[in-house]
Motif scaffolding. Structure first.
Motif, PDB file in Angstrom:
ATOM      1  N   ARG A  78       0.859  -1.188   0.000  1.00  0.00           N
ATOM      2  CA  ARG A  78       0.000   0.000   0.000  1.00  0.00           C
ATOM      3  C   ARG A  78       0.893   1.235   0.000  1.00  0.00           C
ATOM      4  NH1 ARG A  78      -4.967   1.594   4.137  1.00  0.00           N
ATOM      5  NH2 ARG A  78      -5.391   3.628   3.216  1.00  0.00           N
ATOM      6  N   ILE A  79       0.743   2.076  -1.008  1.00  0.00           N
ATOM      7  CA  ILE A  79       1.562   3.289  -1.115  1.00  0.00           C
ATOM      8  C   ILE A  79       0.988   4.359  -0.181  1.00  0.00           C
ATOM      9  CG2 ILE A  79       2.531   5.001  -2.699  1.00  0.00           C
ATOM     10  CD1 ILE A  79       3.290   2.017  -3.297  1.00  0.00           C
ATOM     11  N   THR A  80       1.856   4.964   0.633  1.00  0.00           N
ATOM     12  CA  THR A  80       1.384   5.955   1.611  1.00  0.00           C
ATOM     13  C   THR A  80       1.650   7.391   1.176  1.00  0.00           C
ATOM     14  OG1 THR A  80       3.471   5.690   2.833  1.00  0.00           O
ATOM     15  CG2 THR A  80       1.586   4.356   3.554  1.00  0.00           C
ATOM     16  N   GLY A  81       2.382   7.599   0.088  1.00  0.00           N
ATOM     17  CA  GLY A  81       2.600   8.963  -0.412  1.00  0.00           C
ATOM     18  C   GLY A  81       4.069   9.340  -0.428  1.00  0.00           C
ATOM     19  N   ARG A  82       4.365  10.535  -0.903  1.00  0.00           N
ATOM     20  CA  ARG A  82       5.741  10.983  -1.080  1.00  0.00           C
ATOM     21  C   ARG A  82       6.427  11.182   0.273  1.00  0.00           C
ATOM     22  NH1 ARG A  82       7.623   9.995  -5.849  1.00  0.00           N
ATOM     23  NH2 ARG A  82       9.274  11.505  -5.476  1.00  0.00           N
ATOM     24  N   VAL A  83       7.719  10.867   0.301  1.00  0.00           N
ATOM     25  CA  VAL A  83       8.503  11.116   1.507  1.00  0.00           C
ATOM     26  C   VAL A  83       9.538  12.219   1.255  1.00  0.00           C
ATOM     27  CG1 VAL A  83       8.207   8.793   2.412  1.00  0.00           C
ATOM     28  CG2 VAL A  83      10.157   9.265   0.927  1.00  0.00           C
ATOM     29  N   ASP A  84       9.579  12.735   0.025  1.00  0.00           N
ATOM     30  CA  ASP A  84      10.464  13.856  -0.280  1.00  0.00           C
ATOM     31  C   ASP A  84       9.632  15.130  -0.419  1.00  0.00           C
ATOM     32  OD1 ASP A  84       9.177  13.476  -2.673  1.00  0.00           O
ATOM     33  OD2 ASP A  84      10.935  12.748  -3.762  1.00  0.00           O
ATOM     34  N   ASP A  85      10.232  16.196  -0.872  1.00  0.00           N
ATOM     35  CA  ASP A  85       9.518  17.466  -0.978  1.00  0.00           C
ATOM     36  C   ASP A  85       8.790  17.592  -2.315  1.00  0.00           C
ATOM     37  OD1 ASP A  85      10.210  18.376   1.542  1.00  0.00           O
ATOM     38  OD2 ASP A  85      12.125  19.162   0.847  1.00  0.00           O
ATOM     39  N   VAL A  86       8.026  16.577  -2.644  1.00  0.00           N
ATOM     40  CA  VAL A  86       7.209  16.579  -3.846  1.00  0.00           C
ATOM     41  C   VAL A  86       5.774  16.281  -3.438  1.00  0.00           C
ATOM     42  CG1 VAL A  86       6.785  15.499  -6.096  1.00  0.00           C
ATOM     43  CG2 VAL A  86       9.131  15.848  -5.309  1.00  0.00           C
ATOM     44  N   LEU A  87       4.833  17.098  -3.909  1.00  0.00           N
ATOM     45  CA  LEU A  87       3.422  16.909  -3.580  1.00  0.00           C
ATOM     46  C   LEU A  87       2.742  16.145  -4.709  1.00  0.00           C
ATOM     47  CD1 LEU A  87       2.595  20.518  -2.310  1.00  0.00           C
ATOM     48  CD2 LEU A  87       3.551  18.603  -1.028  1.00  0.00           C
ATOM     49  N   ASN A  88       1.700  15.399  -4.343  1.00  0.00           N
ATOM     50  CA  ASN A  88       0.897  14.691  -5.350  1.00  0.00           C
ATOM     51  C   ASN A  88      -0.481  15.341  -5.365  1.00  0.00           C
ATOM     52  OD1 ASN A  88      -0.583  12.855  -6.894  1.00  0.00           O
ATOM     53  ND2 ASN A  88       0.711  11.160  -6.272  1.00  0.00           N
ATOM     54  N   VAL A  89      -0.677  16.260  -6.295  1.00  0.00           N
ATOM     55  CA  VAL A  89      -1.902  17.050  -6.365  1.00  0.00           C
ATOM     56  C   VAL A  89      -2.715  16.576  -7.570  1.00  0.00           C
ATOM     57  CG1 VAL A  89      -2.871  19.379  -6.547  1.00  0.00           C
ATOM     58  CG2 VAL A  89      -0.713  19.020  -5.326  1.00  0.00           C
ATOM     59  N   SER A  90      -3.867  16.004  -7.304  1.00  0.00           N
ATOM     60  CA  SER A  90      -4.710  15.454  -8.385  1.00  0.00           C
ATOM     61  C   SER A  90      -3.929  14.479  -9.266  1.00  0.00           C
ATOM     62  CB  SER A  90      -5.291  16.578  -9.251  1.00  0.00           C
ATOM     63  OG  SER A  90      -6.093  17.418  -8.475  1.00  0.00           O
ATOM     64  N   GLY A  91      -3.024  13.723  -8.635  1.00  0.00           N
ATOM     65  CA  GLY A  91      -2.249  12.742  -9.376  1.00  0.00           C
ATOM     66  C   GLY A  91      -1.056  13.309 -10.110  1.00  0.00           C
ATOM     67  N   HIS A  92      -0.801  14.618  -9.996  1.00  0.00           N
ATOM     68  CA  HIS A  92       0.328  15.246 -10.683  1.00  0.00           C
ATOM     69  C   HIS A  92       1.384  15.656  -9.661  1.00  0.00           C
ATOM     70  CE1 HIS A  92      -2.311  15.054 -14.000  1.00  0.00           C
ATOM     71  NE2 HIS A  92      -3.075  16.043 -13.631  1.00  0.00           N
ATOM     72  N   ARG A  93       2.631  15.344  -9.961  1.00  0.00           N
ATOM     73  CA  ARG A  93       3.707  15.673  -9.036  1.00  0.00           C
ATOM     74  C   ARG A  93       4.125  17.125  -9.195  1.00  0.00           C
ATOM     75  NH1 ARG A  93       7.744  10.803  -9.973  1.00  0.00           N
ATOM     76  NH2 ARG A  93       9.253  12.431  -9.602  1.00  0.00           N
ATOM     77  N   ILE A  94       4.138  17.830  -8.069  1.00  0.00           N
ATOM     78  CA  ILE A  94       4.528  19.241  -8.068  1.00  0.00           C
ATOM     79  C   ILE A  94       5.572  19.430  -6.972  1.00  0.00           C
ATOM     80  CG2 ILE A  94       3.730  21.604  -7.646  1.00  0.00           C
ATOM     81  CD1 ILE A  94       1.009  20.703  -8.790  1.00  0.00           C
ATOM     82  N   GLY A  95       6.750  19.893  -7.367  1.00  0.00           N
ATOM     83  CA  GLY A  95       7.822  20.090  -6.397  1.00  0.00           C
ATOM     84  C   GLY A  95       7.594  21.342  -5.558  1.00  0.00           C
ATOM     85  N   THR A  96       7.784  21.205  -4.244  1.00  0.00           N
ATOM     86  CA  THR A  96       7.600  22.371  -3.371  1.00  0.00           C
ATOM     87  C   THR A  96       8.590  23.477  -3.730  1.00  0.00           C
ATOM     88  OG1 THR A  96       9.060  21.380  -1.699  1.00  0.00           O
ATOM     89  CG2 THR A  96       6.703  20.987  -1.454  1.00  0.00           C
ATOM     90  N   ALA A  97       9.820  23.085  -4.066  1.00  0.00           N
ATOM     91  CA  ALA A  97      10.833  24.089  -4.413  1.00  0.00           C
ATOM     92  C   ALA A  97      10.442  24.856  -5.673  1.00  0.00           C
ATOM     93  CB  ALA A  97      12.186  23.416  -4.608  1.00  0.00           C
ATOM     94  N   GLU A  98       9.810  24.151  -6.613  1.00  0.00           N
ATOM     95  CA  GLU A  98       9.385  24.778  -7.870  1.00  0.00           C
ATOM     96  C   GLU A  98       8.365  25.884  -7.589  1.00  0.00           C
ATOM     97  OE1 GLU A  98       7.875  23.037 -12.201  1.00  0.00           O
ATOM     98  OE2 GLU A  98       7.909  21.728 -10.461  1.00  0.00           O
ATOM     99  N   VAL A  99       7.415  25.605  -6.684  1.00  0.00           N
ATOM    100  CA  VAL A  99       6.388  26.599  -6.351  1.00  0.00           C
ATOM    101  C   VAL A  99       6.997  27.734  -5.539  1.00  0.00           C
ATOM    102  CG1 VAL A  99       4.104  26.980  -5.330  1.00  0.00           C
ATOM    103  CG2 VAL A  99       4.628  24.776  -6.392  1.00  0.00           C
ATOM    104  N   GLU A 100       7.895  27.395  -4.601  1.00  0.00           N
ATOM    105  CA  GLU A 100       8.564  28.438  -3.808  1.00  0.00           C
ATOM    106  C   GLU A 100       9.390  29.359  -4.701  1.00  0.00           C
ATOM    107  OE1 GLU A 100       8.899  25.586   0.137  1.00  0.00           O
ATOM    108  OE2 GLU A 100      10.714  26.120  -0.950  1.00  0.00           O
ATOM    109  N   ASN A 101      10.066  28.778  -5.680  1.00  0.00           N
ATOM    110  CA  ASN A 101      10.849  29.599  -6.618  1.00  0.00           C
ATOM    111  C   ASN A 101       9.949  30.554  -7.393  1.00  0.00           C
ATOM    112  OD1 ASN A 101      13.100  28.225  -5.814  1.00  0.00           O
ATOM    113  ND2 ASN A 101      13.334  27.019  -7.686  1.00  0.00           N
ATOM    114  N   ALA A 102       8.780  30.052  -7.790  1.00  0.00           N
ATOM    115  CA  ALA A 102       7.839  30.897  -8.539  1.00  0.00           C
ATOM    116  C   ALA A 102       7.326  32.037  -7.668  1.00  0.00           C
ATOM    117  CB  ALA A 102       6.673  30.055  -9.050  1.00  0.00           C
TER     118      ALA A 102
END
Length: 632
Positions: free
Chosen positions: A498-522
């Motif tokens: 059973r997959i419990t989710g990301r353990v790094d700084d990547v979010l799974n939003v609606s099935g799409h991976r979005i890096g926290t650093a990418e959003v912070e940079n923006a």
């Protein structure tokens, strides 16, 4: 296909053979495809050395296996059903012969514009048949396709074009998405204008909407004019097994997206094998994957996997709620879909709608349901099973990633047992291990840890485009000798995963991976933002939402600041990365060494205020209460 697994006993035998003699097992699977020249070795290289090769020395073209080899037996069978955004617009059907002709004409069209084997072609398109046709045309030429999702911003598109040194860009004048018109050509123009030295020589524009656009003389060409003149005969280029097939960009834990590189032969074998075994389709069945081709699911399980298996695949331009939330189920009935593959986000959104949107439809054609992109929660699983599958359709809850090329862990429809919220068992050739914090394998059957894969599989990514060192550091360094998935995982007493989710700084939003650093940079592009921190929080529809904590100067009200931040993120990345909540804060919880204690921010975002753990190492522990008091 004689590699198709038909029983639990056959699964056990296949899994054991793939472990004890992988070269023999995968050699037998690969033998069922069309090769110009057979391989010298089935598998060479290692994870340790980051130089894995599958079917090295072989020569082939993936489109011959998707199209040409079906022509004699299935030439008049429907290969592709296209369902447009507007239900009043007629659907289109392409037989295998017609799809083959369209791909050959498009290959000639691209070749006439100077596209050669090894060139990169970017596709920034809406979900029209010409997108799939262009992908296959690139593969037929031996050009490397890089599809950029049509929801990304000009800035994001420009970065991808620059990174892969793209020679040709294919786009639409605009695209339909529900009630919206997405002005793709205008966005593409801005992306190219933003590049100091754009590598793009030609922009090919497919007319979909008919809106007014600017065509740059000498650079921009109309798809339809070129297509009309192109010959329908194009003998495919001979590719080496390890020649690149495509680059697909995915978010990482650092700001810059990674160009995941997949090669030809191993990906082909894995896409075909996993599709055939997980979905268990018959000749007369009809399959629909709702994903956009801009994501890996649209590559492997809308395009390559179905066509390699000679089945009928369905492509949908629209969204689940337009013109009403019954659209998915109307399309299922209209086209007599038997196998339906979608994301938990869509399931949760439609589950919240009036039940009549489902019950007004028959859905009796359905045989198998699938879930992809993120772990599906129990409530959504049971609704999907009961309301859509009428408790007679197995649900394959598939776990995999852009990097894996195809499904790694899943039940096989009607063959191995499914279990709510569990991806269940690894496919043959996939050997998972749960690792503890010290990097040791957790041997106990019932356990939880970080999910790694200990041996190479044919669909595995080979590198990050232009940055092999980053590939090694990102995936192969945390647990030497294993591929680290970045996901946490539980294993139950029966050995099910059973997959419990990301353990790094990547979010799974609606099935799409979005890096926290990418959003912070923006966010940091806004001149009045001093600092920000992004975390995920539980979201009823998306699974994970984006929560932004922002320290800002006092030039704007919090409301104005939120609006401007949303605008900046839309411009830098695209609407997909917009935070659901933006809290303006006086400071962030930092240790004396300057590290942000994100676990506290995650707890506040999730409204878990009872225990923040040890905060004594914080530079200013009082900031926690201030943030908590202003929580949204």
């Amino acid at each position: 296909m004689d590699w198709k697994i038909k029983s639990l006993e056959e699964y056990a035998l296949a899994y054991q053979e793939s472990r004890s003699n992988p070269e023999l097992y995968w050699g037998k699977v690969a033998d069922t495809f069309k090769w110009n020249k057979k391989w010298e070795s089935v598998l060479s290289g290692s994870i340790e050395d980051a130089n894995i090769k599958w079917f090295d020395g072989a020569e082939l073209n993936i489109t011959e296996n998707c199209l040409d080899r079906h022509l004699e037996e299935r030439g008049d069978k429907v290969a592709l059903i296209y369902e447009p955004n507007d239900p009043n617009e007629p659907a289109l059907e392409y037989t295998y012969k017609q799809l083959h002709t369209a791909v050959c004409k498009t290959a000639n069209m691209l070749k006439a514009q100077g596209v050669e084997k090894g060139d990169r072609v970017c596709l920034y398109m809406s979900m029209v048949p010409e997108l799939m046709i262009s992908v296959l045309a690139c593969a037929r030429i031996g050009a490397i396709h890089s599809v950029v999702f049509g929801g990304f911003s000009a800035h994001a598109l420009a970065g991808r074009i620059e990174d892969c040194d793209c020679k040709i860009l294919i786009t639409n004048d605009a695209g339909h998405r529900g009630e919206k018109i997405i002005h793709l050509k205008d966005i593409a123009d801005k992306a190219l204008d933003d590049l100091d030295n754009s590598p793009v020589q030609k922009v090919i524009v497919h007319k979909r909407v008919g809106n007014d656009i600017e065509m740059k003389e000498g650079r921009d060409l109309w798809w339809h004019d070129l297509y009309k003149e192109a010959s329908s005969d194009y003998p495919s280029e001979t590719m080496q097994a390890e020649d690149p097939l495509f680059i697909l960009y995915t978010s990482g834990s650092t700001g810059k997206p990674k160009g995941v590189l997949h090669t030809t032969a191993g990906y082909m074998v894995w896409a075909a094998y996993t599709f055939g075994n997980v979905f268990q389709m018959n000749e007369e069945d009809r399959y629909w994957c709702t994903a956009d081709i801009g994501w890996i699911t649209g590559h492997t399980y809308l395009t390559y996997g179905p066509l390699l298996n000679g089945v009928t695949t369905t492509m949908f331009e629209g969204i689940p709620t337009f013109p009403n939330p019954g659209r998915f189920w109307e399309v299922v009935d209209k086209h007599k879909i038997t196998h339906f593959y979608t994301a938990p986000t869509a399931v949760r959104a439609l589950m919240a709608c009036d039940p009549s949107f489902v019950t007004n439809n028959n859905l009796d054609s359905l045989k198998v349901l699938g879930s992809v992109g993120e772990p599906i929660n129990a409530e959504a699983w049971h609704w999907y099973n009961k309301s859509i599958g009428k408790e007679k359709c197995p649900i394959v809850d598939t776990w995999w990633q852009t990097e894996t090329g195809g499904i790694l862990i899943s039940s096989l429809a009607g063959v191995t047992e499914g279990k709510p919220c569990f991806a269940t068992l690894p496919l043959p050739g996939v050997f998972p291990a749960l690792m503890d914090a010290e990097g040791k394998v957790i041997e106990e059957r019932e356990s939880e840890g970080n999910l790694c894969i200990t041996r190479p599989w044919p669909g595995m990514l080979r590198s990050i485009w232009g940055d092999h060192e980053r590939f090694k550091q990102t995936y192969l360094s945390a647990y030497p000798g294993s591929y680290f998935t970045g996901d946490g995982c539980k294993r139950d007493a029966d050995g099910l995963y059973r997959i419990t989710g990301r353990v790094d700084d990547v979010l799974n939003v609606s099935g799409h991976r979005i890096g926290t650093a990418e959003v912070e940079n923006a966010i940091g592009q806004h001149p009045d933002v001093i600092e920000s921190a992004i975390v995920g929080f539980p979201h009823d529809i998306k699974g994970q939402g984006i929560y932004a904590y922002v320290i800002a100067s006092e030039n704007h009200s919090p409301e104005e600041m939120r609006e401007e931040i949303l605008k900046v993120i839309t411009e830098e990345i695209g609407p997909i990365a917009k935070p659901d909540k933006i809290q303006i804060v006086p400071g962030l919880p930092k240790t004396r060494s300057g590290k942000i204690m994100r676990r506290i921010l995650r707890k506040i975002a999730a409204k878990e205020f009872d225990n923040f753990g040890d905060t004594s190492t914080l530079l200013d522990p009082s900031i926690v209460d201030k943030i908590k008091d202003g929580a949204l």
